[in-house]
Scaffold this motif. Structure first.
Motif, PDB file in Angstrom:
ATOM      1  N   PRO A  63      -8.102   4.349  -5.492  1.00 58.66           N
ATOM      2  CA  PRO A  63      -7.728   5.733  -5.755  1.00 58.66           C
ATOM      3  C   PRO A  63      -6.562   6.166  -4.860  1.00 58.66           C
ATOM      4  O   PRO A  63      -6.296   5.537  -3.851  1.00 58.66           O
ATOM      5  N   GLY A  64      -5.911   7.248  -5.276  1.00 59.52           N
ATOM      6  CA  GLY A  64      -4.780   7.751  -4.506  1.00 59.52           C
ATOM      7  C   GLY A  64      -3.980   8.739  -5.329  1.00 59.52           C
ATOM      8  O   GLY A  64      -4.396   9.138  -6.423  1.00 59.52           O
ATOM      9  N   LEU A  65      -2.824   9.114  -4.802  1.00 56.31           N
ATOM     10  CA  LEU A  65      -1.948  10.065  -5.510  1.00 56.31           C
ATOM     11  C   LEU A  65      -1.165   9.289  -6.571  1.00 56.31           C
ATOM     12  O   LEU A  65      -0.555   8.259  -6.268  1.00 56.31           O
ATOM     13  N   ILE A  66      -1.182   9.789  -7.791  1.00 54.92           N
ATOM     14  CA  ILE A  66      -0.641   9.014  -8.914  1.00 54.92           C
ATOM     15  C   ILE A  66       0.824   8.598  -8.711  1.00 54.92           C
ATOM     16  O   ILE A  66       1.172   7.423  -8.899  1.00 54.92           O
ATOM     17  N   GLY A  67       1.658   9.550  -8.308  1.00 52.75           N
ATOM     18  CA  GLY A  67       3.088   9.243  -8.135  1.00 52.75           C
ATOM     19  C   GLY A  67       3.297   8.205  -7.037  1.00 52.75           C
ATOM     20  O   GLY A  67       4.171   7.333  -7.135  1.00 52.75           O
ATOM     21  N   CYS A  68       2.488   8.289  -5.995  1.00 47.69           N
ATOM     22  CA  CYS A  68       2.595   7.357  -4.862  1.00 47.69           C
ATOM     23  C   CYS A  68       2.141   5.964  -5.274  1.00 47.69           C
ATOM     24  O   CYS A  68       2.812   4.962  -4.979  1.00 47.69           O
ATOM     25  N   LEU A  69       1.006   5.893  -5.961  1.00 58.35           N
ATOM     26  CA  LEU A  69       0.485   4.596  -6.417  1.00 58.35           C
ATOM     27  C   LEU A  69       1.508   3.880  -7.291  1.00 58.35           C
ATOM     28  O   LEU A  69       1.661   2.658  -7.217  1.00 58.35           O
ATOM     29  N   HIS A  70       2.210   4.668  -8.132  1.00 55.45           N
ATOM     30  CA  HIS A  70       3.201   4.075  -9.045  1.00 55.45           C
ATOM     31  C   HIS A  70       4.273   3.291  -8.305  1.00 55.45           C
ATOM     32  O   HIS A  70       4.710   2.244  -8.781  1.00 55.45           O
ATOM     33  N   ILE A  71       4.701   3.781  -7.142  1.00 55.98           N
ATOM     34  CA  ILE A  71       5.831   3.143  -6.444  1.00 55.98           C
ATOM     35  C   ILE A  71       5.455   1.729  -5.991  1.00 55.98           C
ATOM     36  O   ILE A  71       6.168   0.757  -6.275  1.00 55.98           O
ATOM     37  N   GLY A  72       4.307   1.619  -5.304  1.00 53.89           N
ATOM     38  CA  GLY A  72       3.868   0.303  -4.826  1.00 53.89           C
ATOM     39  C   GLY A  72       3.583  -0.642  -5.988  1.00 53.89           C
ATOM     40  O   GLY A  72       3.884  -1.839  -5.930  1.00 53.89           O
ATOM     41  N   GLU A  86       0.857  -1.195   0.000  1.00 51.82           N
ATOM     42  CA  GLU A  86       0.000   0.000   0.000  1.00 51.82           C
ATOM     43  C   GLU A  86       0.894   1.246   0.000  1.00 51.82           C
ATOM     44  O   GLU A  86       1.718   1.421   0.896  1.00 51.82           O
ATOM     45  N   THR A  87       0.730   2.077  -1.038  1.00 58.34           N
ATOM     46  CA  THR A  87       1.487   3.340  -1.096  1.00 58.34           C
ATOM     47  C   THR A  87       0.615   4.452  -1.688  1.00 58.34           C
ATOM     48  O   THR A  87       1.131   5.338  -2.362  1.00 58.34           O
ATOM     49  N   SER A  88      -0.695   4.423  -1.441  1.00 55.83           N
ATOM     50  CA  SER A  88      -1.564   5.362  -2.165  1.00 55.83           C
ATOM     51  C   SER A  88      -1.446   6.805  -1.701  1.00 55.83           C
ATOM     52  O   SER A  88      -1.762   7.729  -2.437  1.00 55.83           O
ATOM     53  N   CYS A  89      -1.003   7.016  -0.457  1.00 58.92           N
ATOM     54  CA  CYS A  89      -0.913   8.402   0.034  1.00 58.92           C
ATOM     55  C   CYS A  89       0.357   8.581   0.861  1.00 58.92           C
ATOM     56  O   CYS A  89       1.442   8.602   0.291  1.00 58.92           O
ATOM     57  N   ASP A  90       0.229   8.690   2.177  1.00 65.33           N
ATOM     58  CA  ASP A  90       1.424   8.995   2.967  1.00 65.33           C
ATOM     59  C   ASP A  90       1.831   7.878   3.934  1.00 65.33           C
ATOM     60  O   ASP A  90       2.508   8.136   4.914  1.00 65.33           O
TER      61      ASP A  90
END
Ligand code: KG4
Ligand code: ZN
Length: 331
Positions: free
Chosen positions: A83-92, A9-13
């Motif tokens: 849903p989430g922040l695009i750059g964050c979602l990409h990492i996970g 899980e990396t959708s936000c912080d």
């Protein structure tokens, strides 16, 4: 099936990795970026992505160690696809894709909101039909479920999410980010002496929170202009009472129509002390069982993603390596 699934899980912080074997949670490691974002008074997407890159392998290694599992033993890799922040979602997503490719195992995309609902399945058993109240920083929804993974959104916020309203009210009162836990704490010490309006909204089960947030802003401005002393605790208590009323009024209305076996609370705002109390009262009044996740599974974590992924695995809801994440993914 006692499959071992590793979920990311990396959708936000929060950077989080969990490992589940059947219904047994073997590990859930969460690295929260809150301290790094506090200086900016909120989540900076660019900084959040960079922190995920920095932390993801450390969190992954810690989870494997805690679960006493080696990567080749993992049967599938699950990740938050939105849903989430695009750059964050990409990492996970990239991390899950790399592992699945390397070990030749299936990839399971999981909806973050479904994850919040399935936080209720980590220590308990969801029984259907069920009605879920999803309350987070980005979402406020009532979801009717006839069965596993069968999500019918019957109501939603027409403007701010309730968690967002908490965070904005905290900012108005110069309280630190994230606002929810602080406002909740101060509200417990204050008195509900200010009457904020309960909005009228279209649709039977929809919500609106921007009016109450603006009412708090107007009140604070007025009191400051008049140089009247006021208690932040009382403002927090009054806001919290109104926000929880808005939520519980609609849940009670939904329970009048939908006959369910269980009521589920989900999302970061499910950590709210008054909401937990009032939802228990409602469940008692309507004679419906209620599930409320333990505090550690309310805010973002990978255990909830792993919990939902078990049911997706059974349905073989796998994706290809060119799967594209969706920051606006809906249930
Ligand atoms: O589910 P979550 O961790 O992230 C999202 O998916 O949005 O929820 C975060 C939200 C924040 O707005 C935070 O202020 C709120 O949940 N929150 C609370 C409490 N704890 C966290 N709101 C009210 N009372 C709390 N105790
Ligand atoms: Zn969340």
């Amino acid at each position: 099936m006692n499959k071992i699934i590793l979920a990311i899980e990396t959708s936000c912080d929060e950077t989080s990795v969990a490992i589940i074997k059947g219904n047994e949670l073997l590990a859930n490691v969460v690295y929260s970026q809150i301290a790094e974002h506090q200086v900016n008074g909120g989540v900076m997407p660019e900084l959040a992505s960079r922190l995920h890159v920095e932390k993801i392998t450390i969190v992954l290694e810690e989870a494997l160690k805690a679960a006493k599992v080696n990567l080749p033993e993992i049967d599938a890799f699950a990740f938050t696809a939105g849903p989430g922040l695009i750059g964050c979602l990409h990492i996970g997503t990239l991390c899950a894709k790399t592992l699945a490719l390397q070990y030749g195992k299936p990839l399971i995309p999981v909806n973050h909101i479904a994850g919040h609902i399935y936080a209720n399945q980590i220590d308990d058993e969801i029984i259907f039909p069920a009605l879920a109240l999803v309350v987070s920083g980005g979402h406020t929804e009532i979801v009717y479920m006839r069965n596993h993974l069968d999500f019918n959104v019957i109501g939603m916020t027409l403007d701010d999410a309730v968690g967002e309203a908490y965070d904005k009210v905290a900012r108005i009162l110069n309280l630190p980010y994230p606002g929810g836990p602080v406002v909740d704490k101060l509200a417990r010490q204050g008195n509900n002496i200010y009457n904020f309006p309960i909005p009228k909204v279209s649709g039977d089960y929809n919500f609106s929170f921007s009016g109450v947030k603006t009412a708090v802003l107007n009140l604070v401005n007025k009191l400051k202009m008049k140089l009247e002393p006021f208690s932040i605790d009382d403002i927090c208590a009054s806001f919290q009472a109104t926000a929880v009323d808005i939520l519980t009024n609609k849940i009670a209305k939904a329970l009048e129509k939908y006959e369910v076996k269980q009521l589920l609370l989900a999302g970061g705002v499910a950590a709210n002390s008054l909401l937990r109390e009032k939802m228990k009262e409602i469940s008692h009044n309507y004679k419906v069982e209620i599930l409320i996740p333990p505090l550690k599974y309310c805010t973002d974590n990978a255990a909830m993603i792993a919990s939902a992924s078990r049911f997706l695995y059974d349905r073989k809801s796998f994706c290809k390596f060119d799967y594209k994440i969706n920051p606006q993914l809906s249930l």
